[in-house]
Design an enzyme around this catalytic site. Structure first.
Site, PDB file in Angstrom:
ATOM      1  N   ILE A 170      -3.980  -0.627 -13.189  1.00  0.00           N
ATOM      2  CA  ILE A 170      -5.334  -0.523 -13.731  1.00  0.00           C
ATOM      3  C   ILE A 170      -6.381  -0.884 -12.673  1.00  0.00           C
ATOM      4  CG2 ILE A 170      -6.910  -1.420 -15.499  1.00  0.00           C
ATOM      5  CD1 ILE A 170      -4.281  -2.124 -17.104  1.00  0.00           C
TER       6      ILE A 170
ATOM      7  N   TYR B  42       2.079   2.359 -16.947  1.00  0.00           N
ATOM      8  CA  TYR B  42       1.057   1.644 -16.182  1.00  0.00           C
ATOM      9  C   TYR B  42       1.129   0.161 -16.488  1.00  0.00           C
ATOM     10  CZ  TYR B  42      -1.839   1.254 -20.422  1.00  0.00           C
ATOM     11  OH  TYR B  42      -2.309   0.957 -21.682  1.00  0.00           O
ATOM     12  N   CYS B  43       0.581  -0.645 -15.572  1.00  0.00           N
ATOM     13  CA  CYS B  43       0.474  -2.089 -15.785  1.00  0.00           C
ATOM     14  C   CYS B  43      -0.753  -2.573 -15.013  1.00  0.00           C
ATOM     15  CB  CYS B  43       1.748  -2.816 -15.358  1.00  0.00           C
ATOM     16  SG  CYS B  43       2.244  -2.513 -13.645  1.00  0.00           S
ATOM     17  N   THR B  44      -0.891  -3.854 -14.799  1.00  0.00           N
ATOM     18  CA  THR B  44      -2.111  -4.405 -14.198  1.00  0.00           C
ATOM     19  C   THR B  44      -2.315  -3.941 -12.760  1.00  0.00           C
ATOM     20  OG1 THR B  44      -1.843  -6.373 -15.577  1.00  0.00           O
ATOM     21  CG2 THR B  44      -3.413  -6.518 -13.767  1.00  0.00           C
TER      22      THR B  44
ATOM     23  N   GLY C 229       0.607  -2.588 -10.832  1.00  0.00           N
ATOM     24  CA  GLY C 229       1.669  -1.674 -10.447  1.00  0.00           C
ATOM     25  C   GLY C 229       3.039  -2.274 -10.282  1.00  0.00           C
TER      26      GLY C 229
END
Length: 358
Positions: free
Chosen positions: A227, A198-200, A202
């Site tokens: 997220i 996951y990241c901020t 995508g």
């Protein structure tokens, strides 16, 4: 014709106040083949400047990555413009969890070699062979599975103030660093573990998932929309929130609170706190976590030396900076040795060992 921002941040902030309109902060990205990024960039600037869009947008041959704000009452016009562009028609827009009319104060549309600095040779693997996208509910199921290794694809200063339960948070300064570390540490589990990332918003996972599949990982997954989209789904569908703390964002808000948990500490005194600031000494400008008490005591500076310099008259400070260039601390994001309370991030081996003993 004007193709660049001419107003200072102060002037723009005053205009926003005078307008008295609510603004929306949002982000989006799309990988696509853009033949002439410069022409596309100029087109975007002309159109979006007329819509009072502000933000930071990167355009490259491989696509577009944008974080921006615009007047809420002009959103439909903005969306219509996106939909008029073939590869942006119907694109998902990640609307910020917390809104701030001054999240951005300038419109910057820049042509870059890549929309994310990943350091990868895209010709060496199939960048379209991406991992499986997971919505919030399915993501929650996966991260509770003992066969899953959950990896945060962001940098150390991002994950320090907020991350998912049981996530591996690589102690890295750049996205590129994390790719080799993750591959090396998980090389024995390419077939028996689910690699979930996951990241901020995508975008980092889009490239990373294809890269890890190329490197032989059999079960690769990524959080759809990052997220930001996860939080939207959690709120709209009443799904359990498994994110702890704040989500770091790259605008003047610096973070969005996702849960009430405070998992970070002031870098100066160690008290629970999770709000970043920049050192007030312009020659330093270090990004670090500073509680309100230390901020008052240190005059928003990261060290006694910076505090002394910042107390000097402006012209004396300017003279000291002349010919010195920027301090390397600007790019260290909380790495400075004089900050005694820095969080120790969990590595992959710790997480795997925890899973064995549970």
């Amino acid at each position: 014709m004007q193709l660049y921002n001419k107003l200072s941040s102060k002037e723009r902030a005053e205009l926003i106040d005078q307008a008295g309109k609510n603004r929306l902060t949002l982000s989006f990205y799309q990988y696509a083949k853009i033949g002439n990024p410069q022409i596309f960039r100029d087109h975007l600037f002309i159109t979006w400047d007329a819509l009072d869009v502000l933000g930071r947008i990167y355009v490259a041959h491989e696509g577009i990555n944008g974080q921006l704000s615009l007047p809420a009452d002009r959103f439909n016009e903005f969306k219509a413009h996106l939909d008029s562009i073939d590869f942006l028609n119907g694109i998902r827009l990640n609307v910020a969890v917390e809104q701030d009319n001054k999240s951005f104060l300038k419109l910057k549309v820049k042509v870059r070699k890549k929309i994310v600095a990943d350091g990868l040779n895209d010709e060496s693997f199939d960048v379209t062979n991406k991992g499986v996208h997971l919505g919030a509910e399915k993501f929650n199921e996966f991260i509770e599975d003992e066969k899953t290794v959950l990896v945060d694809m962001r940098n150390h200063y991002e994950s320090e103030i907020g991350h998912f339960k049981n996530a591996i948070t690589p102690d890295v300064d750049t996205f590129r660093e994390s790719l080799d570390i993750i591959e090396d540490d998980l090389k024995a589990h390419k077939e028996d573990k689910n690699l979930v990332m996951y990241c901020t918003g995508g975008i980092r996972c889009e490239k990373a998932s294809a890269y890890f599949k190329h490197k032989g990982f059999k079960n690769v997954y990524q959080l759809e929309g990052g997220i930001i989209e996860y939080t939207r789904q959690v709120n709209e569908k009443n799904i359990e929130n498994k994110f702890l703390g704040q989500n770091f964002v790259f605008d003047d808000r610096r973070a969005e609170r996702i849960s009430d948990d405070v998992i970070a500490n002031c870098h100066q005194c160690g008290s629970p706190f999770d709000v970043h600031t920049n050192c007030a000494n312009e020659a330093c400008h270090l990004l670090f976590i500073q509680c309100d008490s230390c901020k008052s005591e240190m005059n928003n500076c990261c060290s006694d030396n910076c505090k002394e310099i910042n107390a000097l008259p402006y012209e004396e400070q300017k003279a000291l900076r002349k010919g010195q260039g920027n301090s390397n601390d600007i790019f260290k994001k909380g790495r400075a040795d004089h900050l005694p309370h820095k969080k120790n991030l969990r590595n992959i081996y710790e997480v795997l060992n925890e899973n064995k003993t549970e």
